[in-house]
Design an enzyme around this catalytic site. Structure first.
Site, PDB file in Angstrom:
ATOM      1  CE  LYS A 148     -14.888   2.242   4.228  1.00  0.00           C
ATOM      2  NZ  LYS A 148     -14.555   1.380   5.330  1.00  0.00           N
ATOM      3  NE  ARG A 149      -5.944   2.661  -1.955  1.00  0.00           N
ATOM      4  CZ  ARG A 149      -4.676   2.411  -2.304  1.00  0.00           C
ATOM      5  NH1 ARG A 149      -3.679   2.799  -1.519  1.00  0.00           N
ATOM      6  NH2 ARG A 149      -4.398   1.814  -3.438  1.00  0.00           N
ATOM      7  CE  LYS A 171     -11.107  -1.048   1.385  1.00  0.00           C
ATOM      8  NZ  LYS A 171     -11.029  -1.292   2.833  1.00  0.00           N
ATOM      9  CB  THR A 175      -8.652   0.576  11.652  1.00  0.00           C
ATOM     10  OG1 THR A 175      -8.147   0.885  10.350  1.00  0.00           O
ATOM     11  CG2 THR A 175      -8.036  -0.719  12.139  1.00  0.00           C
ATOM     12  CE  LYS A 233      -7.950   4.944  12.288  1.00  0.00           C
ATOM     13  NZ  LYS A 233      -7.299   4.773  10.987  1.00  0.00           N
ATOM     14  CG  HIS A 252      -3.280  -7.263   7.780  1.00  0.00           C
ATOM     15  ND1 HIS A 252      -3.676  -6.427   8.805  1.00  0.00           N
ATOM     16  CD2 HIS A 252      -2.015  -7.622   8.079  1.00  0.00           C
ATOM     17  CE1 HIS A 252      -2.697  -6.285   9.665  1.00  0.00           C
ATOM     18  NE2 HIS A 252      -1.662  -7.007   9.256  1.00  0.00           N
TER      19      HIS A 252
HETATM   20  C1  NBG Z   1      -6.486  -4.334   5.637  1.00  0.00           C
HETATM   21  C2  NBG Z   1      -7.913  -4.839   5.738  1.00  0.00           C
HETATM   22  C3  NBG Z   1      -8.661  -4.053   6.786  1.00  0.00           C
HETATM   23  C4  NBG Z   1      -7.911  -4.116   8.102  1.00  0.00           C
HETATM   24  C5  NBG Z   1      -6.471  -3.642   7.894  1.00  0.00           C
HETATM   25  C6  NBG Z   1      -5.648  -3.747   9.146  1.00  0.00           C
HETATM   26  C7  NBG Z   1      -4.865  -4.669   3.871  1.00  0.00           C
HETATM   27  C8  NBG Z   1      -4.209  -5.633   2.953  1.00  0.00           C
HETATM   28  N1  NBG Z   1      -5.772  -5.168   4.693  1.00  0.00           N
HETATM   29  O1  NBG Z   1      -9.948  -4.589   6.961  1.00  0.00           O
HETATM   30  O2  NBG Z   1      -8.550  -4.724   4.502  1.00  0.00           O
HETATM   31  O3  NBG Z   1      -8.524  -3.302   9.060  1.00  0.00           O
HETATM   32  O4  NBG Z   1      -5.847  -4.435   6.898  1.00  0.00           O
HETATM   33  O5  NBG Z   1      -5.698  -5.023   9.671  1.00  0.00           O
HETATM   34  O6  NBG Z   1      -4.584  -3.483   3.863  1.00  0.00           O
END
Ligand code: NBG
Length: 830
Positions: free
Chosen positions: A562-563, A568, A671, A675, A371
């Site tokens: 988002k985080r 980001k 993701t 949305k 991920h």
């Molecule tokens: C996150 C990515 C995102 C991705 C999501 C689900 C972690 C470690 N990774 O870009 O940064 O959409 O995983 O795959 O949370």
């Protein structure tokens, strides 16, 4: 790979229509209030009322839950085990009612409790057992697995505390515990009889000789894992899958030694210590400090899960020959990758298989999803820690590594440096275990989560492994469940879509394409805008009520939710806000200025000081803007605290501009981007993660692209000179000066110095390099928004072409290309 699948959800006849849908459910709710909670209408609190509804709804699905398990059992179906340290579920009640096709009924029936449906829903605490994208993806996948009738189980940890609750005081983040189980949780079914001992520490004893040695892991310190089950209903198909979460329980309850010596309190203390394992979710999403407790959590849930998997398998099978035909284990990131040596240990040490046979079975059963490519997030453990906590597993990993390196040398005899680059354990002293390497070597498939991300894994991050095992690499672009992210969270748009094109889209999201022919239809565009305006007002009301934030719903609503992470680039977004402020105060913006609200929401990891400082800067900039007598009529910056699933369900349907502005090459997929698109926002984004595929779907004219692409980012790195970008751009120069002079923090002028330093000393995420392009594209956004007809058409095209980003498509790809499982046939009607 990448081929199109049509996914059709098997429909169930609509619920009874006409008067009094609530009828039978009223009685059920009252019965549960009385017999489940021992309350009457006089003593029932609003939480009791919520709980009575939950008890009633879960009763409505229990027969199907049992039936689903029976069907899996009787057909001896191949099971998929989705192992994830995180499930970011959010609230369940409304989503479950929608899936059970009972939401109209309960909307009416709750009147027996003298309350409204909305009031009941509000009492549910978000199940927030995850950090962000990775955990929410797991939750969307659970919904799709049940909907598509795959025999899948989610397995994870029942943390007593989920992701911390974010508090903002004087513009700064602080963290408070998320005590989500405080009032009990009626969705879960504790299975006190389902207990597995999990071992830690101890030593390894070896018996026998002549290469036929056997090992036993002894003198361990044990704790117990106890199962808690959550039902996961599919969408209107009578299937109910299971999410099984483990809680740690002490084995010390009856520790005679302590009791005999009279040290009762010591016994209880020890019990608490071992139960710490499932106490709290680690709140760092991208930096995994090698903490012992975290490794304990990983092994704890993996050991209990594999115990359960084998128990189920052994009911029908007495050899392991067919194990890979009956079991698929998906590792959600490397967090559960200790499953590979654990399965080896069980097969070799306990079941007596030969190493080679055990290895073939293990690799054919497991697969791994990556991920992120951020180096600090690729998990490693010190060899010493692994050896201390899991001595037998370390031996097994060493043996896996030894055998793997023999292959590497055989394949690439000319390249000794390759050994260090690919070895699972590296270093001379203070050696390190690389979990991603272990996961790739010990599984049959490694997948990335968007096309670009998978390309980067193959070409860069794991290139050495790709060259060894090209056939093991696959892409599965992420997806989201539109049951939650459209049907539940945007009822206005859902109803409008169904009015226009019928409800086939609720079974297969690709059918949204039918909307395209309405994209320039005046009547439809008007109705579409009214829905958006309604959602903006709904968000405004929510923010006013809960956070005392006042929005102007006529402004363009521009959101980044988002985080927080440097990659980001929330900072880049904020620089745009400052630019607009400077231009407005200079009188450089014309009458044509498009008023906007720039909304930020998201948590920073508690120890990520730079991101915390960015949050503070957002607040200070917001205050400066709000204090300006004329600028504040045109521009607003807001920060909404404590981002989570429920808040997202308010923000996303209201959003018009979706900020997806990571440095190209760093966002694995995203993701949230999907949305927002599904809810009719236009994307302003870099060519990163799934943005690339979103743009392919909607066409470049319906997507605001800016910035360097991932190749340009890499090419620029070598001679990158951040100062050059400041010199060349007056707007940027001014912002830098404002930060230097303490313009946004007069009481403490050097407060934001670390942010400045991060830019001047390297600007690793290229905020400065992308600034000019970003601002230019933002001006196009503003101009485009002034032509509301065109904007609306683009927004509708975005909705119409979001079908690809359904998690149903993603899960079906995993099922077909990785797990090799098929959907089960529908149940007979009850
Ligand atoms: C996150 C990515 C995102 C991705 C999501 C689900 C972690 C470690 N990774 O870009 O940064 O959409 O995983 O795959 O949370």
């Amino acid at each position: 790979m990448g081929s199109k699948t049509t996914i059709t959800v098997v429909p169930r006849p609509e619920g009874t229509s006409g008067a009094d849908k609530g009828g039978p459910y009223r009685q059920s709710i009252l019965n549960h209030l009385t017999f489940g909670l021992s309350k009457d209408m006089y003593s029932a609190t609003s939480r009791d009322k919520f709980n009575a509804v939950v008890l009633s709804v879960r009763a409505a699905m229990i027969k199907n839950w049992i039936r689903t398990s029976q069907q899996y059992y009787h057909s001896d179906a191949k099971r998929v085990y989705y192992l994830s340290l995180e499930f970011l579920l959010g609230r369940l009640l409304h989503s479950y009612l929608i899936n059970l096709n009972l939401s109209d009924q309960y909307r009416e029936a709750v009147d027996v409790l003298d309350t409204s449906f909305e009031n009941v829903l509000e009492h549910e605490w978000d199940a927030a057992l995850g950090n962000g994208g990775l955990g929410r993806l797991a939750a969307c996948f659970l919904d799709s697995m049940a909907t598509l009738q795959y025999p899948c189980y989610g397995y994870g940890i029942r943390y007593e505390y989920g992701i911390f609750s974010q508090r903002i005081k004087d513009g700064s983040q602080s963290e408070a515990p998320d005590n989500w189980l405080r009032y009990g949780n009626f969705w879960e079914f504790p299975r006190a009889e389902l207990l597995y001992p999990v071992r830690f520490y101890g030593t390894v004893q070896t018996f026998g000789s002549d290469g036929r040695t056997k090992s036993a892991w002894v003198e361990t310190d044990d704790i117990l894992a106890m199962a808690y089950d959550y039902p996961v209903p599919g969408y209107r198909n009578d299937f109910v899958n299971t999410l099984r979460l483990w809680a740690a329980k002490s084995t010390r309850d009856f520790n005679l030694e302590y009791f005999n010596s009279g040290d009762y309190v010591k016994a209880v203390e020890d019990k608490n210590n071992s139960e710490n394992i499932s106490k709290v979710l680690y709140p760092n999403d991208y930096s995994l400090a090698g903490k012992e407790l975290r490794l304990k959590q990983q092994y704890f849930f993996v050991a209990a899960t594999l115990g359960d998997v084998l128990r189920r398998y052994k009911k029908f099978h007495n050899t392991y020959d067919t194990f890979p035909q009956k079991v698929a284990i998906q590792l959600n990131d490397t967090h559960p990758s200790i499953a590979i040596p654990e399965l080896m240990r069980i097969l070799v040490d306990e079941e007596g298989l030969e190493w080679e046979d055990a290895w073939a079975i293990t690799a054919r059963t497991t697969s791994y999803t990556n991920h992120t490519v951020l180096p600090e997030a690729l998990e490693t453990w010190s060899e010493e820690l692994v050896g201390h906590l899991l001595p037998r597993h370390l031996q097994i990993i060493q043996e896996i590594d030894r055998r793997f390196l023999i292959q590497v040398k055989r394949r690439f005899p000319e390249d000794p440096a390759r050994t260090e680059r690919t070895a699972i354990i590296t270093g001379d002293t203070g050696r390190t275990v690389h979990m991603a390497r272990l996961a790739i070597v010990g599984s049959h498939t490694t997948n990335g989560v968007s096309r670009l991300h998978t390309d980067i894994l193959e070409a860069a991050t794991f290139n050495d492994f790709y060259l060894m095992y090209p056939e093991r690499f696959q892409n599965v672009t992420n997806g989201i469940t539109y049951r939650r992210w459209l049907i539940e969270s945007n009822p206005g748009l859902s109803a409008l879509i169904t009015e226009s094109i019928g409800d086939a889209w609720t079974r297969d999201l690709e059918n949204l394409r039918g909307l395209e022919e309405f994209s320039a239809d005046d009547g439809f565009c008007k109705a579409f805008n009214e829905v958006k305006q309604g959602n903006k007002r709904r968000l405004a009301a929510y923010l006013e009520k809960n956070h005392k934030i006042i929005l102007n719903p006529s402004f363009l609503l521009d959101c980044q939710a988002k985080r927080f992470h440097e990659y980001k680039r929330q900072l880049l977004n904020l620089f745009h806000a400052i630019t607009l402020y400077n231009r407005l105060t200079d009188g450089r913006e014309t009458d044509l200025f498009t008023p906007r609200t720039i909304l930020f929401s998201g948590k920073s990891a508690p120890g990520y000081l730079l991101c915390k400082l960015v949050i503070k800067l957002i607040h200070n900039v917001a205050d400066v803007i709000a204090a300006h007598p004329s600028v504040r009529d045109k521009l607003q910056v807001v920060f909404v605290p404590n981002y989570g699933v429920t808040l997202a369900q308010f923000i996303i349907p209201a959003t018009e501009l979706s900020e997806q502005i990571s440095t190209a090459g760093y966002e694995a997929s995203g993701t949230g981007n999907m949305k927002f698109m599904l809810n009719g926002a236009l994307t302003l984004g870099t060519l990163d993660g799934a943005n690339v595929e979103i743009r392919d779907e909607v066409g470049e004219e319906n997507f605001f692209r800016f910035g360097l692409d991932s190749n340009e980012v890499q090419a620029l790195r070598a001679g990158y000179n951040p100062k050059k970008y400041i010199e060349e751009n007056d707007d940027l120069k001014r912002i830098i000066r404002q930060l230097e002079s303490g313009f946004f923090s007069p009481e403490n002028p050097s407060l934001f110095r670390p942010i400045l330093d991060s830019l001047l000393d390297g600007d690793h995420y290229l905020v400065l390099a992308d600034y000019a392009s970003y601002i230019e594209r933002q001006q196009e956004v503003s101009a485009a928004y002034r032509d509301r007809g065109e904007w609306t058409t683009k927004a509708i095209v975005n909705v119409a072409r979001s079908g690809k980003f359904s998690s149903d498509r993603a899960v079906a790809e995993y099922a077909r290309n990785i797990w090799n499982v098929s959907p089960l046939s529908p149940h007979e009607p009850l």
